[in-house]
Write an enzyme that holds these catalytic residues in place. Structure first.
Site, PDB file in Angstrom:
ATOM      1  N   SER A   1      33.460 -41.839  37.796  1.00  0.00           N
ATOM      2  CA  SER A   1      32.655 -42.496  38.714  1.00  0.00           C
ATOM      3  C   SER A   1      33.301 -43.967  39.065  1.00  0.00           C
ATOM      4  CB  SER A   1      31.179 -42.435  38.207  1.00  0.00           C
ATOM      5  OG  SER A   1      30.579 -43.147  38.823  1.00  0.00           O
TER       6      SER A   1
ATOM      7  N   TYR B   1      23.979 -45.256  33.934  1.00  0.00           N
ATOM      8  CA  TYR B   1      24.728 -44.084  34.286  1.00  0.00           C
ATOM      9  C   TYR B   1      26.149 -44.850  33.817  1.00  0.00           C
ATOM     10  CZ  TYR B   1      28.109 -41.173  36.264  1.00  0.00           C
ATOM     11  OH  TYR B   1      29.016 -40.277  36.872  1.00  0.00           O
TER      12      TYR B   1
END
Length: 684
Positions: free
Chosen positions: A569, A582
């Site tokens: 990501s 995250y």
């Protein structure tokens, strides 16, 4: 062997096909062909052939006497009328007067006389069917018949078993010469009800479909009864270790050993299919198993599936499993050396230009455990295993009534390197990932499912791992190519190990890992609940480590390299507000990918990462999109296309990046950003 003819079933099929314009003879030919093809002890995977003589009308309305004969590539067990192409009979019969007919000319003759030019090539044994006068002709490679003909003195044994009821045809390679010889033997005694072909199989014939089928089953039963009534005691069993290693422990070693090295760290990999049963283990535990394997195949047709015969290994000792990799390697090298000698010796006998096939075995026998079929696809590997079971049946029978004495390898060579078979192989082009196994975590999500489908389309077999078993199975089904779904909570190391064990059990190993699973939680980093942050690390970091460890464990056993791919990501390099739970573990996973590249590059294992952003998925749900766009003060549309290209990025775009890394075999420690362009997230 049971006779499966059923009047009601036969008449129903006739009636059903009559509605489609198929006449009775051809419908009954389809019926009995399926009966024969559904019994593996008679035919396997495209083997055998059947025919009937009838009439057919061509495209301009002319009627012809024709031979409807099994077409190349059709499986008798599921054949349809179009799988029995009609060939004009008169030109075929005229060919019998020729002294010689090259294989290529024989194929041309048959194709030139097809009623429907779009039909598949008629069987290579078409002329044999044509030269016999009977309306219906059946041919199988019955294992019971092979037990009788795979003997040094096979003619005498055939006469003992069948008397004058069956003609005996010495071994001749299929084609024009065999067709003429078989027809001449029938003409010498037209009272016979069939022909036994040495080292090959059996033909039966009749005036109708049932008579030909009944004769086939009858004479197979005669052979089976003879073997049962005259069987001598089995050979002594080999001594086995006190504790055997498991199939899972040796499968990756074996799969790596049979991979074809293409130089500079590149390999054509095989899929392995493990097969076992009480009957298989009982036979391969024989002290003579290596001798049996070295003698060859039970019928020459099998050379197309398992080359010159199986490879036999010693039983694996659980206490010495670490040494077994070298044992496998030695046996594979010996098999390959023998195969090269076989090719070079026989290739030198004429001026025909041939390309040697790879020298790897396609069937490996492991005493105490079972056997492994090897192939470039799971289908091919399963076919090799199926063939292995029937090879065992035939060899067991041959040894029971005499000594297994199959066709010599010198006589086998012309069939394995037959120009017609070579042409088939040359047209079968592998895909970029053929022979490789990819395991994908988060496999039922948008990115995972898209990746599984793309990799399968490019030849890989996918293992789709997801928390939801039903969704994993659904994604695997959509991916195709015999992909499988596996349920696992990847934060549980035991379940991760079980998922990889499942990949080994089905395919023999793993070559590519796509570590994709993840989940996001929001909140300012200084106000996060400690338990939530730890939960995020379990899934978004430690789970990546767990699956990578298991992948590397298998890859090292295989010894053929591999690739680890991490979905890290863009949060790993460009954190967003309230997204620390995250982004922080994802940053650690990005570092993890580079550490694997550093530590395992010398083993040919590559490690790369993909930084994706704003992909509609189970992670970035509609609710999350609304929340993230609000956090950035933009509309949802502008949020999803908020990049330099001004376009939304999809799961398929991420899948393409993973595929790129899987194929880029000289790239490791790389990070590919898939976000439409975001300077703040660009790697520096």
């Amino acid at each position: 062997m049971k006779n499966l003819w059923n009047d009601d079933a036969a008449e129903k099929l006739v009636a059903d096909y009559a509605k489609k314009g198929v006449e009775r003879d051809l419908a009954l030919r389809v019926y009995t062909t399926r009966l024969l093809g559904g019994e593996p002890r008679l035919v396997l995977h495209g083997g055998g052939n059947t025919s009937c003589k009838t009439t057919a009308t061509d495209l301009v309305g002319d009627q012809w006497d024709v031979l409807c004969v099994k077409g190349s590539g059709w499986d008798m067990g599921v054949i349809e009328p179009q799988g029995l192409p009609a060939v004009k009979l008169k030109p075929l019969l005229k060919a019998r007067a020729l002294n010689r007919l090259a294989d290529e000319d024989m194929v041309a003759l048959q194709r030139a006389n097809l009623i429907d030019p779009s039909s598949p090539n008629p069987s290579v044994e078409t002329l044999l069917h044509a030269f016999l006068p009977h309306k219906f002709v059946d041919h199988t490679h019955s294992t019971a018949i092979l037990a009788i003909v795979d003997q040094e003195d096979s003619k005498r044994l055939v006469e003992t078993v069948f008397g004058a009821k069956m003609g005996y045809v010495p071994y001749i390679m299929p084609g024009f010469d065999l067709a003429k010889a078989a027809a001449n033997i029938f003409d010498a005694d037209p009272s016979v009800e069939g022909l036994i072909l040495d080292k090959h199989g059996i033909f039966t014939f009749g005036d109708d479909a049932r008579q030909a089928y009944d004769r086939m089953i009858h004479y197979v039963n005669v052979a089976e009864d003879y073997v049962a009534e005259n069987a001598k005691p089995q050979a002594a069993k080999a001594a086995l270790p006190a504790m055997l290693a498991t199939p899972a422990a040796i499968a990756p070693m074996l799969r790596g050993a049979v991979a074809v090295a293409r130089g500079e760290g590149r390999f054509d990999r095989m899929i392995s299919d493990f097969r076992t049963s009480e009957a298989i283990v009982d036979f391969i535990n024989s002290a003579e198993i290596a001798d049996y394997a070295g003698r060859g195949v039970s019928t020459p047709d099998l050379s197309i599936r398992i080359k010159t015969g199986p490879m036999a290994l010693p039983a694996p000792d659980a206490d010495k499993v670490g040494d077994y990799k070298a044992v496998i390697k030695d046996h594979v090298e010996a098999f390959a050396k023998d195969y090269r000698a076989y090719f070079e010796t026989n290739d030198a006998l004429d001026d025909v230009k041939r390309t040697m096939l790879d020298q790897m075995p396609r069937l490996t026998l492991v005493p105490g455990l079972g056997m492994f079929g090897h192939g470039r696809t799971l289908k091919d590997a399963k076919i090799a295993s199926d063939v292995g079971e029937m090879w065992i049946e035939a060899v067991r029978g041959a040894e029971a009534v005499g000594r297994f004495h199959p066709l010599s390898k010198a006589d086998l060579f012309p069939l394995e390197y037959w120009s017609l078979e070579q042409a088939k192989l040359a047209s079968n082009k592998p895909k970029p990932l053929t022979g490789q196994v990819v395991l994908i975590t988060g496999g039922a999500g948008a990115i995972g499912a898209a990746t599984a489908k793309l990799f399968a389309d490019n030849g890989a077999h996918a293992v789709v791992v997801d928390l939801d078993a039903d969704k994993a199975a659904e994604a695997a089904k959509k991916a195709g190519n015999n992909s499988i779904g596996v349920a696992a909570d990847i934060t549980d190391p035991r379940q991760v190990r079980a998922a990889f064990d499942r990949a080994v059990a089905v395919f023999g190993g793993v070559d590519i890992l796509v570590s994709n699973a993840g989940a996001a939680w929001e909140g300012r980093i200084g106000e996060l609940d400690d338990a939530l942050l730890r939960r995020s690390f379990e899934l978004n970091f430690f789970a990546h480590q767990s699956v990578a460890q298991n992948a590397v464990r298998i890859m090292l056993e295989q010894g053929t390299g591999g690739v680890l791919l991490f979905n890290t990501s863009k949060q790993a390099v460009n954190p967003g507000p309230k997204f620390g739970a995250y982004g922080v573990p994802k940053a650690a996973t990005l570092f993890l990918s580079r550490q694997y590249a550093l530590d395992y590059g010398a083993h040919g294992i590559r490690s790369n990462a993909v930084n994706a952003d704003r992909i509609r998925s189970g992670l970035l749900t509609d609710a999350m999109i609304a929340s993230r766009s609000g956090a950035r003060g933009v509309s949802e549309k502008d949020y999803m296309s908020g990049n330099l290209l001004g376009q939304e990025v999809t799961a398929q775009d991420v899948a393409q990046a993973f595929l790129h890394h899987a194929l880029a075999d000289r790239t490791t420690a790389d990070v590919t950003t898939v976000d439409g362009g975001n300077i703040a997230a660009a790697m520096r």
